[in-house]
Design a protein around this motif. Structure first.
Motif, PDB file in Angstrom:
ATOM      1  N   SER A  30       0.825  -1.034   0.077  1.00 16.37           N
ATOM      2  CA  SER A  30      -0.010  -0.023   0.173  1.00 16.37           C
ATOM      3  C   SER A  30       0.870   1.243  -0.118  1.00 16.37           C
ATOM      4  N   PRO A  31       0.309   2.401  -0.198  1.00 17.68           N
ATOM      5  CA  PRO A  31       0.954   3.699  -0.256  1.00 17.68           C
ATOM      6  C   PRO A  31       1.798   3.803   1.192  1.00 17.68           C
ATOM      7  N   GLY A  32       2.925   4.411   0.967  1.00 19.07           N
ATOM      8  CA  GLY A  32       3.849   4.588   2.221  1.00 19.07           C
ATOM      9  C   GLY A  32       4.505   3.329   2.717  1.00 19.07           C
ATOM     10  N   THR A  33       4.388   2.276   1.906  1.00 17.28           N
ATOM     11  CA  THR A  33       5.062   0.816   2.623  1.00 17.28           C
ATOM     12  C   THR A  33       5.933   0.356   1.282  1.00 17.28           C
ATOM     13  N   GLY A  34       6.770  -0.586   1.762  1.00 15.92           N
ATOM     14  CA  GLY A  34       7.788  -1.088   0.498  1.00 15.92           C
ATOM     15  C   GLY A  34       8.088  -2.488   0.815  1.00 15.92           C
ATOM     16  N   LEU A  35       8.316  -2.982   0.024  1.00 14.92           N
ATOM     17  CA  LEU A  35       8.925  -4.254  -0.142  1.00 14.92           C
ATOM     18  C   LEU A  35       9.908  -4.788  -1.009  1.00 14.92           C
ATOM     19  N   ARG A  36      11.017  -5.160  -0.608  1.00 15.72           N
ATOM     20  CA  ARG A  36      12.238  -5.548  -1.430  1.00 15.72           C
ATOM     21  C   ARG A  36      12.457  -6.871  -1.351  1.00 15.72           C
ATOM     22  N   ILE A  37      12.613  -7.817  -2.523  1.00 12.99           N
ATOM     23  CA  ILE A  37      13.276  -9.056  -2.559  1.00 12.99           C
ATOM     24  C   ILE A  37      14.527  -9.125  -2.966  1.00 12.99           C
ATOM     25  N   ALA A  38      15.483  -9.770  -2.511  1.00 13.16           N
ATOM     26  CA  ALA A  38      16.679 -10.185  -3.091  1.00 13.16           C
ATOM     27  C   ALA A  38      17.206 -11.729  -2.689  1.00 13.16           C
ATOM     28  N   THR A  39      17.866 -12.336  -3.795  1.00  5.00           N
ATOM     29  CA  THR A  39      18.422 -13.703  -3.506  1.00  5.00           C
ATOM     30  C   THR A  39      19.905 -13.641  -3.615  1.00  5.00           C
ATOM     31  N   ARG A  40      20.537 -14.775  -3.064  1.00  2.00           N
ATOM     32  CA  ARG A  40      21.947 -14.977  -3.327  1.00  2.00           C
ATOM     33  C   ARG A  40      21.987 -16.648  -3.361  1.00  2.00           C
ATOM     34  N   VAL A  41      23.243 -17.273  -3.797  1.00  3.95           N
ATOM     35  CA  VAL A  41      23.443 -18.501  -4.365  1.00  3.95           C
ATOM     36  C   VAL A  41      24.687 -19.023  -3.723  1.00  3.95           C
ATOM     37  N   MET A  42      24.821 -20.332  -3.347  1.00  2.00           N
ATOM     38  CA  MET A  42      25.918 -20.832  -3.063  1.00  2.00           C
ATOM     39  C   MET A  42      26.261 -22.121  -4.152  1.00  2.00           C
ATOM     40  N   THR A  43      27.407 -22.537  -4.649  1.00  2.00           N
ATOM     41  CA  THR A  43      27.537 -23.271  -5.720  1.00  2.00           C
ATOM     42  C   THR A  43      27.568 -24.615  -5.181  1.00  2.00           C
ATOM     43  N   GLU A  44      28.166 -24.797  -3.964  1.00  2.00           N
ATOM     44  CA  GLU A  44      28.492 -26.280  -3.396  1.00  2.00           C
ATOM     45  C   GLU A  44      28.393 -25.893  -1.807  1.00  2.00           C
ATOM     46  N   PRO A  45      28.402 -27.267  -0.906  1.00  2.16           N
ATOM     47  CA  PRO A  45      28.462 -26.993   0.473  1.00  2.16           C
ATOM     48  C   PRO A  45      29.994 -26.397   0.743  1.00  2.16           C
ATOM     49  N   GLY A  46      29.776 -25.333   1.595  1.00  2.00           N
ATOM     50  CA  GLY A  46      31.107 -25.133   2.128  1.00  2.00           C
ATOM     51  C   GLY A  46      31.720 -23.794   1.234  1.00  2.00           C
ATOM     52  N   ALA A  47      31.060 -23.443   0.004  1.00  2.00           N
ATOM     53  CA  ALA A  47      31.647 -22.465  -0.712  1.00  2.00           C
ATOM     54  C   ALA A  47      31.057 -21.082  -0.072  1.00  2.00           C
ATOM     55  N   SER A  48      31.486 -19.813  -0.764  1.00  2.00           N
ATOM     56  CA  SER A  48      31.192 -18.516  -0.180  1.00  2.00           C
ATOM     57  C   SER A  48      29.855 -18.308  -1.035  1.00  2.00           C
ATOM     58  N   TRP A  49      28.934 -17.616  -0.368  1.00  2.00           N
ATOM     59  CA  TRP A  49      27.508 -16.922  -0.988  1.00  2.00           C
ATOM     60  C   TRP A  49      27.847 -15.950  -1.807  1.00  2.00           C
ATOM     61  N   THR A  50      27.551 -15.963  -3.033  1.00  2.13           N
ATOM     62  CA  THR A  50      27.358 -14.650  -3.933  1.00  2.13           C
ATOM     63  C   THR A  50      26.833 -13.434  -3.234  1.00  2.13           C
ATOM     64  N   ASP A  51      27.036 -12.240  -3.860  1.00  6.08           N
ATOM     65  CA  ASP A  51      26.568 -11.094  -3.265  1.00  6.08           C
ATOM     66  C   ASP A  51      24.866 -11.062  -3.466  1.00  6.08           C
ATOM     67  N   TRP A  52      24.184 -10.276  -2.520  1.00  3.69           N
ATOM     68  CA  TRP A  52      22.801 -10.438  -2.640  1.00  3.69           C
ATOM     69  C   TRP A  52      22.333  -9.456  -4.157  1.00  3.69           C
ATOM     70  N   TYR A  53      21.297 -10.104  -4.688  1.00  5.02           N
ATOM     71  CA  TYR A  53      20.772  -9.322  -6.067  1.00  5.02           C
ATOM     72  C   TYR A  53      19.382  -9.046  -5.565  1.00  5.02           C
ATOM     73  N   THR A  54      19.052  -7.760  -5.661  1.00  5.71           N
ATOM     74  CA  THR A  54      17.826  -7.125  -5.393  1.00  5.71           C
ATOM     75  C   THR A  54      16.925  -6.965  -6.453  1.00  5.71           C
ATOM     76  N   TYR A  55      15.712  -7.561  -6.872  1.00  2.98           N
ATOM     77  CA  TYR A  55      14.772  -7.293  -7.818  1.00  2.98           C
ATOM     78  C   TYR A  55      13.926  -6.309  -7.780  1.00  2.98           C
ATOM     79  N   THR A  56      13.620  -5.807  -9.014  1.00  2.65           N
ATOM     80  CA  THR A  56      12.613  -4.519  -9.292  1.00  2.65           C
ATOM     81  C   THR A  56      11.302  -5.091  -9.233  1.00  2.65           C
ATOM     82  N   SER A  57      10.982  -6.074  -9.656  1.00  3.71           N
ATOM     83  CA  SER A  57       9.383  -6.595  -9.947  1.00  3.71           C
ATOM     84  C   SER A  57       9.394  -7.966  -9.905  1.00  3.71           C
ATOM     85  N   SER A  58       8.443  -8.917  -9.514  1.00  5.79           N
ATOM     86  CA  SER A  58       8.273 -10.043  -9.558  1.00  5.79           C
ATOM     87  C   SER A  58       8.246 -10.569 -10.908  1.00  5.79           C
TER      88      SER A  58
END
Length: 562
Positions: A485-513
């Protein structure tokens, strides 16, 4: 020579084709998905100032707690200013009322009170219709001659009656019942002993209408030495003969209780207490509904922990989960510990739950749980003289950071348990006695705070569980359904790990579903939802998140024999 070259070329081509075949992607019509759209799925993540409970299946900003306020009527000065004029040791309960088809939670509070200036405390009652934010005018339960102290309160569903019990003088237990939400009371003495009685606790079984009452009695040296329990099947009019639960040297504990009592939905009764055999230990016993109501019907006491520093507190959660909280020392420091059992006390899991180990002296915990599985613990901390609370949404496996319950100007009573009550529908109230107004003729007052208030947090974050594709996967799209609703916000981001013990990628934030997921192929993926509002009465609401992906399939090569 040219034959060998030709053969080598064929082998290289075959190897390339084999590699392509082994790493080919699965087709799209049946692409697997990670989906979150139910309460069970959302509770697997980590909410921070985010509410996943009040409307199961939806995620939104959580609400603030109310600023603490005075429960009892405005301050009165004792006519004898050298007397403390204290209001002390509150206890809480709740009930539901329905008016015009609208169901509302009503919280009840009782405490003992010296306002009459005769040094003999009386029992007072109050109620709140807004989760502990405001309270009605105080009502006297009893002002009989002598000391009336350390009350407890509960609601008997079968009779729609509020029931209160207390220590009446030194040797009696008083009982009162109200059928009109506490406006008027019928008072009686239900037990008299030749020894001193201590710290009565009462609990009902809503379906059967039984009331259960546990208390301690003194030995010859003046310290509590026996733990008793009794029950009433007629709303407190008559009570069974006391059953002895413990005959060891029950430890005198800082009020309000050395024993704690809980009854589950099936009518099973559970009691925990602090004992001195061995030194400063917690014991647990139970009575299973349908068993003979006698000493033989109770289980043998089970030692839960030695070397504890406070009386324990017990509560019942969903699916017959039992939780017990206490304070103990770990490597010389203090810690809040919560033990839980899902099999009626046969096996227990203990965690250093509520806070990191603290050098401050922690004391007097209380514990509560609601029907959605949230568990709450409150305690007093001597380092800064405040009351703190924490909660768990996963059955006590993990706990949110502690938060101060009283306001900055508060002065809670030292080493005295605050009381907590969680209602079935998620409302919570905490009460304590507080010395912030102390002056000649004015002593401690009853203060309380509650949840939820009418204001949302301005920011909150939900961190999903880590989704495991099981093997290397190519990410397709992320879609979500939400109301912003007006005056509120929602941001969705994802990150990925290639295999167990690996580092996470940086977060990527999306603009729309519906956007494509830009991360490289991997095995693990996680999303983050950040909620914001600039309108304290509005919140964004997340309903569903879907992450689609394609798995690599490995095909074995076809081998031809000549």
């Amino acid at each position: 020579m040219r034959g060998w070259a030709k053969l080598l070329g064929l082998l290289v081509s075959a190897a390339a084709l084999l590699l392509i075949a082994m790493l080919s992607l699965s087709a799209g019509a049946s692409d697997p998905e990670f989906v979150q759209d139910t309460f069970v799925e959302f509770r697997q993540g980590t909410p921070d100032r985010v509410d996943i409970w009040s409307e199961p299946g939806l995620v939104k900003l959580d609400r603030h707690w109310w600023l603490d306020g005075m429960v009892n009527d405005p301050l009165s000065v004792s006519p004898l200013t050298f007397l403390p004029n204290d209001r002390e040791y509150p206890r809480l309960s709740f009930a539901f009322t329905t008016t015009g088809g609208v169901t509302q939670t009503v919280f009840f509070a009782v405490w003992h009170d010296e306002r009459n200036g005769d040094t003999n405390p009386d029992i007072f009652f109050d109620r709140s219709l807004d989760n502990g934010h405001t309270w009605t005018t105080d009502i006297t339960v009893t002002d009989a001659a002598g000391f009336q102290t350390h009350p407890d309160v509960t609601f008997l569903k079968t009779e729609k009656a509020v029931c209160v019990v207390w220590k009446d003088g030194s040797h009696n237990l008083g009982f009162a019942k109200s059928y009109d939400a506490g406006n008027t009371w019928t008072v009686s003495t239900i037990y008299t002993s030749s020894r001193q009685v201590f710290n009565p606790r009462i609990a009902p079984h809503g379906q059967s209408g039984y009331l259960y009452l546990v208390w301690g009695e003194a030995t010859a040296d003046g310290y509590p030495g026996r733990l008793y329990i009794s029950r009433s099947g007629d709303g407190g009019a008559t009570w069974s003969d006391p059953i002895t639960l413990s005959v060891t040297a029950l430890q005198r504990a800082t009020p309000p209780s050395a024993a704690s009592l809980a009854v589950d939905a099936s009518g099973n009764v559970y009691v925990v207490w602090k004992d001195t055999n061995p030194s400063d230990s917690i014991y647990f016993t139970k009575w299973i509904s349908g068993s003979e109501w006698s000493e033989a019907g109770w289980s043998s006491p089970v030692l839960l922990r030695e070397g504890i520093l406070s009386p324990p507190a017990i509560t019942i959660g969903p699916n017959h989960a039992i939780y017990v909280a206490w304070i103990e020392r770990i490597n010389g420091d203090y810690a809040v510990v919560v033990a839980s059992t899902l099999d009626q006390g046969v096996t227990w899991v203990s965690v250093q739950a509520a806070v990191p180990v603290s050098a401050n002296d922690l004391s007097a915990p209380d514990i509560g749980a609601d029907s959605l599985g949230r568990v709450y613990v409150v305690w007093y901390e001597s380092g800064d003289g405040n009351i703190y609370l924490t909660s768990s949404s996963d059955g006590g496996a993990s706990w949110l950071p502690k938060r101060r319950v009283n306001s900055a100007g508060g002065k809670p009573a030292a080493y005295v348990a605050p009381a907590i009550q969680a209602a079935f529908t998620g409302e919570v109230v905490v009460a304590w006695h507080d010395y912030r107004h102390e002056s000649p003729g004015v002593g401690s007052q009853i203060y309380a705070t509650g949840y939820p208030s009418d204001r949302y947090f301005s920011w909150g974050e939900y961190l999903s569980p880590v989704f495991d594709a099981g093997s290397l996967a190519a990410w397709d799209t992320i879609t979500w359904t939400a109301t912003v609703s007006p005056g509120t916000g929602l941001r969705i981001a994802t990150r990925v790990m290639t295999e167990p013990g690996a580092s996470w990628t940086d977060w990527y934030t999306y603009t729309s579903s519906g956007e494509s997921i830009p991360h490289p192929s991997g095995r693990f993926i996680q999303y983050r939802a950040v909620f914001t509002t600039s309108v304290v009465t509005q919140t964004p609401v997340l309903d569903e998140v879907v992450i689609s992906y394609r798995q690599y399939r490995i095909f074995l090569p076809l081998v031809l024999k000549q």
